[in-house]
Write a protein that holds these residues in place. Structure first.
Motif, PDB file in Angstrom:
ATOM      1  N   GLY A   1     -32.315 -52.493  30.488  1.00 44.37           N
ATOM      2  CA  GLY A   1     -33.649 -52.319  29.987  1.00 44.37           C
ATOM      3  C   GLY A   1     -34.662 -53.146  31.268  1.00 44.37           C
ATOM      4  N   ARG A   2     -34.288 -54.458  31.737  1.00 41.54           N
ATOM      5  CA  ARG A   2     -35.122 -55.032  32.308  1.00 41.54           C
ATOM      6  C   ARG A   2     -35.299 -54.439  33.748  1.00 41.54           C
ATOM      7  N   SER A   3     -34.345 -54.191  34.279  1.00 41.12           N
ATOM      8  CA  SER A   3     -34.509 -53.416  35.647  1.00 41.12           C
ATOM      9  C   SER A   3     -35.238 -51.926  35.390  1.00 41.12           C
ATOM     10  N   ALA A   4     -34.990 -51.331  34.324  1.00 33.97           N
ATOM     11  CA  ALA A   4     -35.665 -50.070  34.065  1.00 33.97           C
ATOM     12  C   ALA A   4     -37.124 -50.337  34.219  1.00 33.97           C
ATOM     13  N   VAL A   5     -37.602 -51.338  33.643  1.00 33.63           N
ATOM     14  CA  VAL A   5     -39.030 -51.729  33.353  1.00 33.63           C
ATOM     15  C   VAL A   5     -39.535 -51.991  34.657  1.00 33.63           C
ATOM     16  N   ASP A   6     -38.992 -52.852  35.610  1.00 30.50           N
ATOM     17  CA  ASP A   6     -39.446 -53.089  36.822  1.00 30.50           C
ATOM     18  C   ASP A   6     -39.652 -51.657  37.820  1.00 30.50           C
TER      19      ASP A   6
END
Length: 466
Positions: free
Chosen positions: A48-53
């Motif tokens: 999820g974190r890399s998706a937000v980025d």
């Protein structure tokens, strides 16, 4: 519409970019292959974190995201994504046992949810509906904006000069020629650029704005042309630039007079060849864009001084359009004052009216900040004036009725020449900062380097030091 109204067919606009987020590598790769075979451009993320980025750095048409992931759950990631782009449809994937949680995801903003193992026919239908829904929302938003403004004439005004300006826009909008918009800050150059785009054959394509004065040279190059992963420190992924984002549409280069000379050569090539190259890249990329540039600077003088490339000036000055200042369009002051009053009354649920004496002051004031200044002052009055009528006395402190420039007070007896000169210099720097917005732009206007401007502003308390 990006998808033909027949969900059973694999006819998809290849420019639609989908982001698949799943910590299961096998499932992630299966979806990448499947969705790619349907004609979508697929990007993947394992958490999820890399998706937000990724969403913050690039433009996507839809996100297909797993619910349960380590570090940041699908719902948590979706909330951050929707904060960044509220119109981006997010479809949640979940196991049957998590359906109750998936319903909560709908309440949190998800477009829909699908249960694993995925039914591929259901997946195709859901993707089609979500993308069409997003496109319909975008078109409705654009239509609503168009209806709200009721055409550029109603925004810019109804004076004879404005009428001639709009006639010129109508004449050149269908062409592909590069346009250079000139005029003082706040006259509505971006508004005219948007109108040129909206009346052109490229109206269904994107309109992308770049403020050339707001970015450093390194950031501006990456912003315009994109960069490859590892091109510089912090470039942990490839990024598409604004030229690519504007493909099939229009790119608006605002404040082009502030562009560093080293960047001007690269822009010249992009205009001549309709090709760009990402920072750190080794191959040219063809782009199909119309270029509209704008400046409040005197570019011919800059060319003579060597601050702006002559060949670039001729390339962007194919069709010049000058937007006259508001003080030369008295009819527009009357019209725009009432138009902004109506707009802000509606926005703030008020019913304020302008007293005739206050209107007289508006007509006498020369509006150095032009339409932007008028708009800001009207909104401030609508919000702050307690009564139903805005009187002349309510204008106190907003501007000088005669529009005089800010003047330093006469020096008291015993003041040194340096103190007197500092007062005058402070006045000039403050006005320049209001007019041009950035210390870099001020430095260019005054013909000195930026570090000198910053030091001088800090010494004279125009900027806080530190």
């Amino acid at each position: 519409m990006p998808i033909l109204q027949n969900f059973g067919r694999n006819i998809v606009d290849a420019k639609l970019r989908l982001l698949v987020v799943d910590d299961d590598a096998g499932h992630r790769n299966t979806l990448r292959t499947l969705l790619g075979s349907w004609g979508y451009a697929i990007h993947v993320s394992e958490n999820g974190r890399s998706a937000v980025d990724l969403v913050r750095a690039q433009a996507f048409s839809l996100v297909l995201m797993d619910l349960r992931m380590p570090d940041l759950s699908g719902i948590e990631a979706m909330k951050e994504i929707l904060e960044c782009n509220p119109s981006l449809p997010v479809i949640i994937m979940t196991a049957y046992s998590d359906v109750e949680t998936a319903v909560a995801a709908l309440k949190a903003g998800a477009y829909d949810y699908l249960t694993k193992p995925l039914d591929f026919d259901d997946l195709k239908l859901t993707l089609g509906r979500a993308l069409d829904h997003a496109e319909l929302k975008r078109e409705n938003s654009a239509l609503k904006k168009s209806l709200t403004t009721q055409g550029a004439g109603d925004i810019l005004g109804r004076s004879e000069k404005t009428r001639r300006l709009l006639e010129m826009v109508d004449a050149i909008a269908p062409a592909e020629a590069t346009v250079l918009l000139t005029g003082e800050s706040g006259t509505g150059k971006e508004l005219v650029a948007r109108l040129l785009h909206r009346k052109s054959p490229r109206a269904s394509g994107p309109f992308v704005t770049v403020n050339c004065a707001a970015l450093s040279e390194t950031l501006l190059e990456s912003e315009l042309y994109g960069h490859e992963k590892g091109a510089f420190t912090g470039a942990d992924k490839r990024r598409e630039g604004r030229f690519r984002a504007a493909d099939t549409g229009t790119i608006f280069l605002d404040e082009i007079g502030e562009m560093p000379t080293s960047m001007q050569a690269k822009l010249l090539r992009a205009i001549q060849e309709r090709e760009i190259q990402r920072v750190g890249g080794d191959r040219p990329i063809t782009v199909d864009v119309r270029i509209i540039a704008a400046t409040n600077r005197d570019l011919p003088s800059m060319v003579r001084q060597g601050a702006f490339r002559k060949d670039l000036y001729y390339r962007i000055n194919v069709v010049p359009i000058f937007i006259p200042p508001l003080r030369e369009r008295k009819e527009d002051i009357v019209f725009l004052t009432q138009a902004f009053l109506d707009m802000f009354n509606k926005r703030h649920a008020t019913d304020k009216k302008l007293h005739p004496q206050a209107r007289r002051v508006f007509l006498e004031y020369p509006w150095p900040g032009n339409v932007r200044e008028l708009e800001n002052i009207i909104e401030r009055l609508v919000v702050t004036v307690p009564g139903a009528v805005i009187h002349e006395s309510d204008l106190s402190g907003l501007f000088s009725p005669a529009g005089e420039e800010e003047q330093p007070s006469l020096p008291a007896q015993g003041k040194t020449l340096k103190e007197i000169m500092d007062a005058h210099e402070r006045m000039v720097l403050r006005r320049c900062l209001r007019e041009y917005g950035t210390t870099r732009a001020v430095a260019a206007a005054l013909g000195i380097n930026q570090s000198s401007v910053v030091r001088k502003m800090q010494r004279l308390k125009v900027l806080e030091s530190g």
